[in-house]
Design an enzyme around this catalytic site. Sequence first.
Site, short mmCIF file in Angstrom:
data_model
loop_
_atom_site.label_atom_id
_atom_site.label_comp_id
_atom_site.label_asym_id
_atom_site.label_seq_id
_atom_site.Cartn_x
_atom_site.Cartn_y
_atom_site.Cartn_z
N SER A 1 5.50 -0.09 -3.87
CA SER A 1 4.47 -0.62 -4.74
C SER A 1 5.05 -1.45 -5.88
O SER A 1 5.63 -2.50 -5.66
CB SER A 1 3.60 0.55 -5.25
OG SER A 1 2.41 0.08 -5.85
N ASP B 1 -5.64 2.29 2.56
CA ASP B 1 -5.02 2.40 1.24
C ASP B 1 -6.02 1.84 0.22
O ASP B 1 -6.29 0.65 0.23
CB ASP B 1 -3.71 1.62 1.22
CG ASP B 1 -2.97 1.69 -0.13
OD1 ASP B 1 -3.57 2.13 -1.11
OD2 ASP B 1 -1.80 1.26 -0.16
N HIS C 1 -1.81 5.46 -0.56
CA HIS C 1 -0.87 4.53 -1.15
C HIS C 1 0.54 5.09 -1.25
O HIS C 1 1.48 4.36 -1.54
CB HIS C 1 -1.37 4.13 -2.55
CG HIS C 1 -0.64 2.98 -3.16
ND1 HIS C 1 -0.57 1.74 -2.57
CD2 HIS C 1 0.08 2.88 -4.32
CE1 HIS C 1 0.13 0.92 -3.34
NE2 HIS C 1 0.55 1.59 -4.39
#
Length: 272
Positions: free
Chosen positions: A95, A217, A246
């Site tokens: 991320s 997600d 996620h």
Amino acid sequence: MGIVEEAHNVKVLGSGEKTVVLAHGFGTDQSVWRHLVPHLVDNYKVVLFDVMGAGATNPDYFDFERYSTLEGYALDVLAILVEVKVESCVFVGHSLSAMAGALASIIRPDLFHKLIMLTASPRFLNDVDYCGGFEQEDINQLLQAIQSNYKAWCSGFAPLVVGGDMDSAAVQEFSRTLFNMRPDIALCLARTIFQSDLRPLLCHVTVPCHLIHSMRDMAVPVEIAQYLHRHLGGESVVEVIPAEGHLPQLSSPDVVNPVLLRHIHYDIVAGD
């Protein structure tokens, strides 16, 4: 141990010739990789660290101006690699750290053999002909919730992002690391992440990129993987895994670990 190593709680494990750097995302710390690390240490040197403001880092070191953009995190990545004398690495970023690694690779491509980007997004806000997943009003409400009652926000945010109920071990773990962040630091980091737009820089990322995304997600629509694939400046390959949430490395390690290991072991073949 050097100043940067100490500040980021850097750990170097294993003794392989090749180096794998594991970089966590928002609301977690280096412990999020604990299911993956045992599969790496026999064959690789593994570098772990905490992003500033997370884990065991000293919150007094958090520079709100420096970390108002993702460039601050990218510069931290480079400082860590230089201090632990990494000449080239497989960088596995989740991320936030996936995009920080991409930025770092623009500055010092020689330090990165390849990037493995797990649930990465160059922009979370929707735009014309771009589905980032959030409207500005969604972001405003999220930031306001962090400001008004951080603990309550953590309790609601964790199951949404992980993809599970509050009683699941993964949600409980993410709630713990998220709540360990100082609220003003979490607010700063959330604002930086959700207001960033790195799309114009993607063409400058020339090192090979392996894009791994969950099938479902709530933070990053699966279409983002193809967007990155089309706009990155170098070779890239996409794999969508049958996982929800996620943080699949936390919630579905049995699914994501074999995929991560395969992408760590094997480079992109022409025509992939």
